[in-house]
Design an enzyme around this catalytic site. Structure first.
Site, mmCIF file in Angstrom:
data_model
loop_
_atom_site.group_PDB
_atom_site.id
_atom_site.type_symbol
_atom_site.label_atom_id
_atom_site.label_comp_id
_atom_site.label_asym_id
_atom_site.label_seq_id
_atom_site.Cartn_x
_atom_site.Cartn_y
_atom_site.Cartn_z
ATOM 1 C CD GLN A 301 52.226 47.030 61.385
ATOM 2 O OE1 GLN A 301 51.329 46.621 60.764
ATOM 3 N NE2 GLN A 301 53.530 46.802 61.340
ATOM 4 N N GLY A 302 51.406 50.243 64.880
ATOM 5 C CA GLY A 302 52.798 50.746 65.886
ATOM 6 C C GLY A 302 52.317 52.018 66.602
ATOM 7 C CB VAL A 303 49.899 54.480 66.057
ATOM 8 C CG1 VAL A 303 49.329 55.635 66.974
ATOM 9 C CG2 VAL A 303 51.056 55.137 64.827
ATOM 10 C CD GLU A 304 52.046 51.617 72.351
ATOM 11 O OE1 GLU A 304 51.079 50.993 72.423
ATOM 12 O OE2 GLU A 304 53.305 51.164 72.054
ATOM 13 C CG LEU A 305 45.672 54.157 68.493
ATOM 14 C CD1 LEU A 305 45.028 53.609 67.009
ATOM 15 C CD2 LEU A 305 45.492 55.378 68.831
ATOM 16 C CB SER A 331 43.811 37.056 75.279
ATOM 17 O OG SER A 331 43.576 38.001 75.929
ATOM 18 C CG HIS A 425 46.752 41.750 77.419
ATOM 19 N ND1 HIS A 425 45.558 42.400 77.546
ATOM 20 C CD2 HIS A 425 46.068 40.812 76.346
ATOM 21 C CE1 HIS A 425 44.632 42.245 76.724
ATOM 22 N NE2 HIS A 425 44.807 40.997 75.974
#
Length: 495
Positions: A301-305, A331, A425
């Site tokens: 969580q919080g890691v840009e993927l 969405s 987004h």
């Protein structure tokens, strides 16, 4: 959960048995001496397994990892053997007793101050020593764990436990928060986009990977194994990011529908999938619809993927379909119904009669309900009963669209969009393009967003500019439809 054919289940069980006997750090290889009450056993295991901080002078000559492998494995097996209720206490001990030596830091701060009156080399060395002293002792344990097979996955799962603990009301530990920040920084480096592998999932992909994708699907649940086959078949694409340290483990999953127009209804995608035996007509594929993106690892969580995955997939699709010229999401809008119910609750509590409908709308609703509008409307929203009445559906379309547009565009969290999907987004540079009425009539769709869904459209030539503007100024690029609904809300509603 999808039930796989017997052959798949047998293959999966065989793989699990092989994994166990190969000595990998799977949950099955748990530590047998699980403490029943915590306390002394925890202290003893930490004393034995957390390595001492190497002397500053030897920092560039680390000892061989083999010297620490045994005690590192002991730590991992002990932790995995702990019951969930005991893990917070163990993590708190680790963070509090094996963190930074504050006395040493204070002493080194004094030496930095003294060095300011000397030459630059002395000052830089004193600052370097200070940085070294600021490294928590458990950081060296982490470095040994990540060298084990499945060690990185263990760190990811450990951070998931920390995040769960921090989300509880009982969590009040600055040391745990500091540990979480350190782990997030390390994982962000380990899982940076340059180390990620993009894989397209097909029906020929390993069965365990297909199984995991079906289990991880968080947006539109997979019904059965035939459904999986359709979602990776013709006119569909499924992509995942993987990492070499976690083979066979998808980190984030993106499902794409290949169409000739921007979809406005999810049932047309997930309930009316094309036959798996159908052959794609490339001339009819001009649009990519990102209809589901799911992060699979709570510890990341919080890691840009996800944003990087979308950008990589766009390039992949452009290579496969050079004439493709439209990219959009379809969405969900999680949280809208909950937000609206909260608004109604506040108005009922304050004794307010109507602050969200026009007088005409209010009278039409009152004629259908025949009683207290706000209280009955709130009950109908929470029970989903309103969708059973065609009259109610017709009367509520404009006011709910108006309210939802404001929820997406106007409600803020730390300056950005309150809705997490919108925020995701918009950070990627998409345009808030269209709101779709009754786009998701599943029970989940009605409960979470009153059946509405949003298209966030990616105009590739503008995404970088839009992203920078949103991140810097929180400006939201939106279509005329969205802006018109927002303007109506601002004119009519008194929230």
């Amino acid at each position: 959960m999808v039930r796989l054919p017997l052959l798949w289940a047998q293959r999966r069980n065989a793989a699990a048995l092989l994994s166990y006997h190969s000595g990998r750090l799977t949950p099955s290889s748990s530590y047998s001496a699980t403490p029943s009450l915590g306390g002394p056993d925890m202290d003893e295991i930490l004393r034995r397994t957390v390595p001492a901080v190497p002397a500053y002078e030897t920092r560039e000559k680390p000892l061989s990892p083999a010297l620490f492998e045994g005690q590192t494995r002991e730590f991992v097996q002990f932790y995995r053997g702990l019951e969930a209720a005991h893990r917070p206490a163990f993590l708190t001990k680790l963070a509090a007793q094996y963190g930074v030596d504050h006395d040493q830091v204070a002493e080194q701060c004094g030496r930095v101050t003294e060095a300011q009156s000397r030459d630059l080399g002395a000052l830089l060395q004193a600052e370097d020593r200070l940085r070294y002293q600021l490294t928590p002792r458990y950081r060296f344990l982490i470095s040994h764990i990540c060298r084990l097979e499945d060690g990185v996955k263990f760190i990811v799962d450990l951070r998931a436990d920390i995040l769960q603990y921090l989300s509880s009301k009982s969590a009040d530990s600055p040391q745990i928060r500091e540990m979480n920040g350190i782990l997030k920084m390390l994982l962000s480096n380990w899982f940076s986009v340059g180390f990620l592998n993009l894989e397209r999932i097909t029906w020929q992909s390993p069965c365990e990977l297909l199984q995991k994708i079906s289990e991880y699907e968080a947006v539109h649940p997979v019904r059965n194994w035939t459904d999986i086959k359709r979602r990776v078949g013709p006119y569909r694409r499924c992509y995942v990011f993987t990492h070499n340290t976690m083979p066979g483990e998808p980190l984030v999953v993106l499902h794409v529908a290949l169409t000739d127009d921007i979809s406005k209804n999810i049932q047309a995608i997930v309930r009316k999938d094309p036959s798996p035996e159908m052959t794609e007509d490339v001339s009819k594929i001009t649009t990519a619809i990102f209809y589901s993106i799911s992060s699979t690892q709570p510890g990341l969580q919080g890691v840009e993927l996800g944003n990087y995955l979308i950008k990589r997939v766009v390039k992949e699709l452009q290579g496969e379909f050079p004439h493709m010229n439209q990219f959009s999401s379809l969405s969900p809008i999680p949280g809208f119904t909950k937000w609206l119910v909260g608004i109604l609750s506040d108005q009922i509590k304050e004794g307010t009669s109507n602050q969200i409908f026009t007088q005409t709308e209010y009278k039409e609703i009152q004629d259908i309900i025949g009683g207290s509008v706000l209280e009955t409307f709130k009950r109908l929203l929470t029970t989903n009963e309103w969708v059973r009445s065609d009259k109610f559906v017709r009367v509520l379309e404009l006011p709910l669209m108006r309210l939802c547009a404001w929820y997406l565009y106007g409600e803020k969290h730390r300056g950005g969009a309150l809705n997490p999907v919108a925020n995701f987004h918009l950070q990627n540079g998409a345009v808030m393009w269209r709101l779709n009425w009754l786009a998701d009539t599943s029970s989940r769709g009605i409960s979470s967003s009153s059946g509405m869904m949003a298209n966030y459209r990616y105009f590739l030539e503008d995404t970088n500019h839009n992203s920078v503007q949103y991140l810097r100024t929180r400006h939201i690029e939106a279509s005329e439809q969205i802006l018109s609904l927002v303007a109506q809300f601002q004119k009519i509603s008194k929230l």
